[in-house]
Design a protein around this motif. Structure first.
Motif, short mmCIF file in Angstrom:
data_model
loop_
_atom_site.label_atom_id
_atom_site.label_comp_id
_atom_site.label_asym_id
_atom_site.label_seq_id
_atom_site.Cartn_x
_atom_site.Cartn_y
_atom_site.Cartn_z
N ALA A 105 27.45 15.85 26.35
CA ALA A 105 26.60 16.58 25.41
C ALA A 105 25.44 17.25 26.15
O ALA A 105 24.79 16.64 26.99
CB ALA A 105 26.06 15.64 24.34
N THR A 106 25.17 18.52 25.84
CA THR A 106 24.08 19.26 26.48
C THR A 106 23.43 20.18 25.46
O THR A 106 23.97 20.43 24.39
CB THR A 106 24.59 20.11 27.66
N ASN A 107 22.27 20.71 25.84
CA ASN A 107 21.58 21.74 25.06
C ASN A 107 21.35 21.34 23.60
O ASN A 107 21.78 22.02 22.67
CB ASN A 107 22.35 23.06 25.12
N TYR A 108 20.68 20.22 23.39
CA TYR A 108 20.30 19.85 22.04
C TYR A 108 18.83 19.48 21.99
O TYR A 108 18.21 19.09 22.99
CB TYR A 108 21.17 18.73 21.48
N VAL A 109 18.27 19.64 20.80
CA VAL A 109 16.87 19.35 20.51
C VAL A 109 16.82 18.15 19.57
O VAL A 109 17.59 18.09 18.61
CB VAL A 109 16.19 20.57 19.85
N ILE A 110 15.93 17.21 19.84
CA ILE A 110 15.76 16.04 18.98
C ILE A 110 14.53 16.24 18.11
O ILE A 110 13.43 16.51 18.62
CB ILE A 110 15.61 14.75 19.80
N LEU A 111 14.69 16.09 16.82
CA LEU A 111 13.58 16.09 15.87
C LEU A 111 13.40 14.66 15.37
O LEU A 111 14.27 14.12 14.68
CB LEU A 111 13.88 17.02 14.70
N VAL A 112 12.29 14.02 15.75
CA VAL A 112 12.02 12.64 15.36
C VAL A 112 11.45 12.63 13.94
O VAL A 112 10.45 13.29 13.66
CB VAL A 112 11.03 11.96 16.33
N LEU A 113 12.08 11.87 13.06
CA LEU A 113 11.66 11.79 11.67
C LEU A 113 11.05 10.42 11.37
O LEU A 113 11.47 9.41 11.95
CB LEU A 113 12.84 12.03 10.73
N ARG A 114 10.08 10.39 10.48
CA ARG A 114 9.46 9.16 10.02
C ARG A 114 9.81 8.96 8.54
O ARG A 114 9.87 9.92 7.77
CB ARG A 114 7.94 9.22 10.18
N ARG A 115 9.99 7.73 8.16
CA ARG A 115 10.39 7.44 6.78
C ARG A 115 9.23 7.59 5.80
O ARG A 115 9.41 7.99 4.65
CB ARG A 115 10.96 6.03 6.69
N GLU A 116 8.03 7.25 6.25
CA GLU A 116 6.89 7.24 5.34
C GLU A 116 5.60 7.30 6.13
O GLU A 116 5.61 7.30 7.36
CB GLU A 116 6.90 5.97 4.47
N GLY A 117 4.49 7.36 5.40
CA GLY A 117 3.18 7.38 6.04
C GLY A 117 2.59 8.77 6.10
O GLY A 117 3.24 9.77 5.80
N SER A 118 1.32 8.83 6.51
CA SER A 118 0.60 10.10 6.51
C SER A 118 1.11 11.06 7.57
O SER A 118 0.78 12.25 7.53
CB SER A 118 -0.90 9.84 6.73
N ARG A 119 1.90 10.55 8.53
CA ARG A 119 2.43 11.44 9.57
C ARG A 119 3.91 11.74 9.39
O ARG A 119 4.55 12.27 10.29
CB ARG A 119 2.17 10.82 10.95
N ALA A 120 4.44 11.42 8.24
CA ALA A 120 5.80 11.86 7.91
C ALA A 120 5.74 13.33 7.50
O ALA A 120 4.75 13.78 6.90
CB ALA A 120 6.37 11.02 6.78
N PHE A 121 6.76 14.11 7.83
CA PHE A 121 6.77 15.51 7.43
C PHE A 121 6.68 15.64 5.92
O PHE A 121 7.27 14.85 5.17
CB PHE A 121 8.04 16.20 7.93
N ASP A 122 5.98 16.67 5.47
CA ASP A 122 5.91 16.92 4.03
C ASP A 122 7.31 17.14 3.46
O ASP A 122 7.59 16.74 2.33
CB ASP A 122 5.05 18.16 3.75
N ASP A 123 8.15 17.77 4.25
CA ASP A 123 9.51 18.10 3.81
C ASP A 123 10.41 18.05 5.04
O ASP A 123 10.35 18.94 5.90
CB ASP A 123 9.53 19.49 3.17
N ASP A 124 11.23 17.01 5.16
CA ASP A 124 12.11 16.87 6.31
C ASP A 124 13.06 18.06 6.44
O ASP A 124 13.34 18.54 7.55
CB ASP A 124 12.93 15.58 6.22
N GLU A 125 13.57 18.55 5.33
CA GLU A 125 14.51 19.66 5.38
C GLU A 125 13.84 20.93 5.89
O GLU A 125 14.44 21.71 6.63
CB GLU A 125 15.12 19.90 4.00
N ALA A 126 12.57 21.13 5.50
CA ALA A 126 11.85 22.29 5.99
C ALA A 126 11.62 22.18 7.50
O ALA A 126 11.71 23.17 8.23
CB ALA A 126 10.51 22.42 5.26
#
Length: 325
Positions: A189-210
């Protein structure tokens, strides 16, 4: 020291001023210093021994502070893992009988597998009468490591740290042979980007899909994105394997970004500050420098309202990494 079949306090210990960690382990100095011969028949350890009180085994960043102070202690003592027994004071296993509370906790057992690792309370490890050691050292608190000193956030680091690089390299080597058969990332596997997601808390993305959409829209042809919850990958070798092939790691400030230690040298890190963490927290910017990554690999962005990615910072990091292909 051995004396007449028992153990006797050395002059150094009799005059020592114990630090906070040592006091937690040994108790008040008055209970340690004694001119009498100690009773060693109930508990006696002849191997070299390290006693450590883990900082926080729920958090990879703080756990790694423990790992670095352990590494620093071994280096200062010139001890080898294969000749050393480790005593961990506190709960390392899971709440329901699991051997390890978190995936990275297995590192202790892998590193010290010959002499072994014992865990438990002071009473469980040493009994009510204490224990005698031929060679023993207490590991400093994980908050005092090269990585975490001054809470890890103060100042700007301008040079690489051999201690940090060597401890990370050793940790990675421990897990190289431990990759599970069902690894989520294969060696091709090559050429991929990892987006780290958080389940909850003030530092979770407002909208994971966005957030996913922002990353996907910045990908060059042939690149892919992996949205990742680290806790859903219970094998730490798989976590290291995943990150070690990524081109870019993106996430909000938090312990998950410590995985940046295992990124390839050509990879980039995008850190989002939002919620209760602002850009004065230099943890991962400094780690990038200490790990030998050099200038230009780190991208920091602040979200003033809510927690969402700035597309320009994401595009900048991905483009910079793509130019290194």
């Amino acid at each position: 020291s051995a004396a007449g079949g028992g153990c006797r306090m050395t002059p150094w210990l009799s005059s020592a001023e114990l630090g906070n960690t040592e006091k937690r382990v040994m108790g008040d100095i008055s209970s340690v210093v004694s001119d009498g011969t100690l009773e060693c028949s109930k508990c006696s350890v002849t191997d070299k021994a390290l006693v450590q009180m883990p900082w926080d085994t729920n958090n990879l960043y703080e756990w790694y502070g423990d790992w670095v102070t352990l590494w620093e202690s071994m280096a200062m003592l010139n001890w080898e893992p294969d000749e050393t027994k480790v005593f961990l004071i506190g709960l390392v296993g899971g709440d329901h009988g699991e051997k390890f509370k978190r995936a990275f906790d297995e590192s202790w057992s892998l590193a010290f597998h010959l002499k072994g690792v014992r865990t438990g309370s002071m009473e469980a490890l040493f009994g009510s009468d204490g224990c005698c050691f031929s060679h023993v050292a207490t590991v400093p608190h994980g908050g005092l490591s090269t990585l975490t000193f001054n809470h890890g956030r103060g100042g700007d680091v301008a040079c690489a740290s051999p201690t940090l690089m060597a401890s990370a390299g050793y940790l990675r080597s421990l897990f190289q042979q431990r990759r599970s058969q069902g690894a989520l990332v294969e060696s091709s596997a090559t050429n991929y980007v990892i987006l780290v997601l958080r389940r909850e808390g003030s530092r979770a993305f407002d909208d994971d899909e966005a957030a996913k959409s922002v990353v996907s829209s910045a990908l060059p042809a042939g690149w892919t994105m992996r949205a990742w919850h680290p806790e859903e990958m219970p094998n730490f070798s798989d976590q290291i394997n995943l990150v070690s092939k990524a081109r870019v790691l993106i996430g909000a400030h938090g312990a998950g970004l410590l995985h940046a230690l295992f990124l390839p040298q050509s990879a980039h890190l995008v850190e989002l500050f939002c919620g209760d963490r602002g850009p004065s927290n230099h943890h991962y910017r400094n780690i990038e420098q200490m790990s030998g990554a050099g200038v230009g690999r780190y991208h920091g962005s602040q979200s003033d309202r809510g927690c969402h990615l700035d597309p320009s910072f994401v595009r900048e990091a991905i483009s910079a990494s793509a130019r290194k292909t």
